[in-house]
Scaffold this motif. Sequence first.
Motif, PDB file in Angstrom:
ATOM      1  N   ARG A   1      27.333  -1.946  -6.399  1.00  0.00           N
ATOM      2  CA  ARG A   1      26.921  -3.350  -6.516  1.00  0.00           C
ATOM      3  C   ARG A   1      25.654  -3.487  -7.326  1.00  0.00           C
ATOM      4  O   ARG A   1      24.888  -2.567  -7.449  1.00  0.00           O
ATOM      5  CB  ARG A   1      26.671  -3.947  -5.132  1.00  0.00           C
ATOM      6  N   ASP A   2      25.423  -4.711  -7.810  1.00  0.00           N
ATOM      7  CA  ASP A   2      24.144  -4.946  -8.473  1.00  0.00           C
ATOM      8  C   ASP A   2      23.093  -5.255  -7.406  1.00  0.00           C
ATOM      9  O   ASP A   2      23.401  -5.603  -6.276  1.00  0.00           O
ATOM     10  CB  ASP A   2      24.251  -6.086  -9.491  1.00  0.00           C
ATOM     11  N   LYS A   3      21.830  -5.113  -7.801  1.00  0.00           N
ATOM     12  CA  LYS A   3      20.780  -5.166  -6.786  1.00  0.00           C
ATOM     13  C   LYS A   3      20.539  -6.564  -6.229  1.00  0.00           C
ATOM     14  O   LYS A   3      19.843  -6.737  -5.237  1.00  0.00           O
ATOM     15  CB  LYS A   3      19.486  -4.554  -7.309  1.00  0.00           C
ATOM     16  N   ASP A   4      21.143  -7.586  -6.860  1.00  0.00           N
ATOM     17  CA  ASP A   4      21.000  -8.933  -6.304  1.00  0.00           C
ATOM     18  C   ASP A   4      21.752  -9.090  -4.990  1.00  0.00           C
ATOM     19  O   ASP A   4      21.599 -10.080  -4.287  1.00  0.00           O
ATOM     20  CB  ASP A   4      21.501  -9.979  -7.314  1.00  0.00           C
ATOM     21  N   ALA A   5      22.597  -8.082  -4.693  1.00  0.00           N
ATOM     22  CA  ALA A   5      23.346  -8.141  -3.444  1.00  0.00           C
ATOM     23  C   ALA A   5      22.435  -8.065  -2.231  1.00  0.00           C
ATOM     24  O   ALA A   5      22.814  -8.450  -1.131  1.00  0.00           O
ATOM     25  CB  ALA A   5      24.371  -7.005  -3.397  1.00  0.00           C
ATOM     26  N   LEU A   6      21.216  -7.561  -2.419  1.00  0.00           N
ATOM     27  CA  LEU A   6      20.256  -7.518  -1.315  1.00  0.00           C
ATOM     28  C   LEU A   6      19.590  -8.883  -1.171  1.00  0.00           C
ATOM     29  O   LEU A   6      19.116  -9.443  -2.140  1.00  0.00           O
ATOM     30  CB  LEU A   6      19.167  -6.475  -1.578  1.00  0.00           C
ATOM     31  N   THR A   7      19.556  -9.383   0.051  1.00  0.00           N
ATOM     32  CA  THR A   7      18.848 -10.642   0.278  1.00  0.00           C
ATOM     33  C   THR A   7      17.791 -10.438   1.355  1.00  0.00           C
ATOM     34  O   THR A   7      17.930  -9.575   2.223  1.00  0.00           O
ATOM     35  CB  THR A   7      19.808 -11.754   0.770  1.00  0.00           C
ATOM     36  N   ASN A   8      16.763 -11.247   1.259  1.00  0.00           N
ATOM     37  CA  ASN A   8      15.697 -11.218   2.246  1.00  0.00           C
ATOM     38  C   ASN A   8      16.219 -11.397   3.668  1.00  0.00           C
ATOM     39  O   ASN A   8      15.889 -10.631   4.573  1.00  0.00           O
ATOM     40  CB  ASN A   8      14.725 -12.359   1.935  1.00  0.00           C
ATOM     41  N   GLU A   9      17.068 -12.420   3.835  1.00  0.00           N
ATOM     42  CA  GLU A   9      17.597 -12.738   5.163  1.00  0.00           C
ATOM     43  C   GLU A   9      18.455 -11.598   5.679  1.00  0.00           C
ATOM     44  O   GLU A   9      18.369 -11.213   6.851  1.00  0.00           O
ATOM     45  CB  GLU A   9      18.426 -14.028   5.133  1.00  0.00           C
ATOM     46  N   GLY A  10      19.290 -11.051   4.779  1.00  0.00           N
ATOM     47  CA  GLY A  10      20.171  -9.959   5.166  1.00  0.00           C
ATOM     48  C   GLY A  10      19.387  -8.748   5.650  1.00  0.00           C
ATOM     49  O   GLY A  10      19.699  -8.146   6.683  1.00  0.00           O
ATOM     50  N   VAL A  11      18.347  -8.397   4.893  1.00  0.00           N
ATOM     51  CA  VAL A  11      17.525  -7.249   5.256  1.00  0.00           C
ATOM     52  C   VAL A  11      16.810  -7.508   6.581  1.00  0.00           C
ATOM     53  O   VAL A  11      16.741  -6.636   7.452  1.00  0.00           O
ATOM     54  CB  VAL A  11      16.517  -6.931   4.121  1.00  0.00           C
ATOM     55  N   GLU A  12      16.330  -8.729   6.745  1.00  0.00           N
ATOM     56  CA  GLU A  12      15.627  -9.071   7.986  1.00  0.00           C
ATOM     57  C   GLU A  12      16.552  -8.924   9.197  1.00  0.00           C
ATOM     58  O   GLU A  12      16.156  -8.380  10.231  1.00  0.00           O
ATOM     59  CB  GLU A  12      15.079 -10.504   7.902  1.00  0.00           C
ATOM     60  N   GLN A  13      17.792  -9.390   9.044  1.00  0.00           N
ATOM     61  CA  GLN A  13      18.780  -9.254  10.127  1.00  0.00           C
ATOM     62  C   GLN A  13      18.970  -7.789  10.512  1.00  0.00           C
ATOM     63  O   GLN A  13      19.019  -7.441  11.689  1.00  0.00           O
ATOM     64  CB  GLN A  13      20.136  -9.826   9.671  1.00  0.00           C
ATOM     65  N   ILE A  14      19.100  -6.938   9.476  1.00  0.00           N
ATOM     66  CA  ILE A  14      19.322  -5.514   9.735  1.00  0.00           C
ATOM     67  C   ILE A  14      18.139  -4.901  10.467  1.00  0.00           C
ATOM     68  O   ILE A  14      18.297  -4.156  11.440  1.00  0.00           O
ATOM     69  CB  ILE A  14      19.604  -4.775   8.409  1.00  0.00           C
ATOM     70  N   PHE A  15      16.931  -5.234  10.011  1.00  0.00           N
ATOM     71  CA  PHE A  15      15.729  -4.714  10.681  1.00  0.00           C
ATOM     72  C   PHE A  15      15.682  -5.167  12.137  1.00  0.00           C
ATOM     73  O   PHE A  15      15.303  -4.407  13.029  1.00  0.00           O
ATOM     74  CB  PHE A  15      14.465  -5.166   9.953  1.00  0.00           C
TER      75      PHE A  15
END
Lengths: 272, 83
Positions: free
Chosen positions: A92-106
């Motif tokens: 995937r391209d790096k735009d696939a990472l989102t702030n909200e998504g990462v926060e959920q995972i953390f």
Amino acid sequence: MAKIIVVTSGKGGVGKTTSAAAIATGLALRGQKTVVIDFDVGLRNLDLIMGCERRVVYDLVNVIQGEAGLNQALIRDKRVDNLHILPASQTRDKDALTNEGVEQIFKALSEDFDFIICDSPAGIERGAQLAMYFADEAIVVTNPEVSSVRDSDRMLGLLASKTRRAEQNEEPIKEHLMVTRYNPSRVDSGDMLNLDDIREILAIDLIGVIPESEAVLRASNQGVPVTHDSDSDAGLAYTDAVSRLLGEDLPLRLYGGQKKGLLSRMFGGTRR
Amino acid sequence: MKLLDFLKRERKNTATVAKERLQIIVAHQRSQRGQPDYMPMLERELLEVIRRYVQIDDDAVNISMDSEDNCSVLELNVTLPRT
């Protein structure tokens, strides 16, 4: 509540992934429940250094986009209990990472783990900024070389401004300096910046000095983090750094780079 | 004597050179920390405008932004050549 630590540097090739793998392994060996996450979307390598590249099924982006559950994507380390790897996506391209998504995972990982180690990509683009955004502490990996030191200073600027703690006026991220590829004999001959110079320029606390070591390449060749090579110079240096990360007040020890005595030069030394 | 000097002379210590260069560039980098992203562009364009009237060096224009309670102050310092 897990402690989130980003391993970052700005410059590429200084030993971020090696350090993230070694530190995560060291923490797990000390009984800490640890997960190490690869944020280098598109160029994943942490899986290779951790030796689990053939067991990757789902990755960070799959989880963020809801295509897999967190538990499906987490890979359990073969050697150490308490250690898990969350690989990056390769396609995937790096735009696939989102702030909200990462926060959920953390948020989800925080419930189960003591430490979340984030292996940042090089550069100062989105992936690198996301890797540091939620961090509580940062390990800035620096080689004793001008471009690496300069880039590390740039990262310190970003850590102090473009992170959640900075934006919300919370207590700032705790910054640690980790000097890698240090070669004491070149320092002695005046051809390499010494520790005090680097410390003085970057003005942050030193958490470890990793010598330039044959053990590091041996470790990556085999996909076994160098911490497991527990009597190698680099392995010992990472073990010390992990102790300091856990709050122990350990005096600085320099490993490696001892000048060979006459006898060992004549009869050949050990393999280190 | 000459020979002794030659033997005692040390090769220029490159690590010292590296340290000096880094101290300068890092100090410069830090002075720009926390400033708005448009500052370098603003500095360049100001330089261009002034050059339409006076020929000045690249480092003759110095700008900085200071934040006070409820406003920011843009400080502009231009060194003009003696005419």
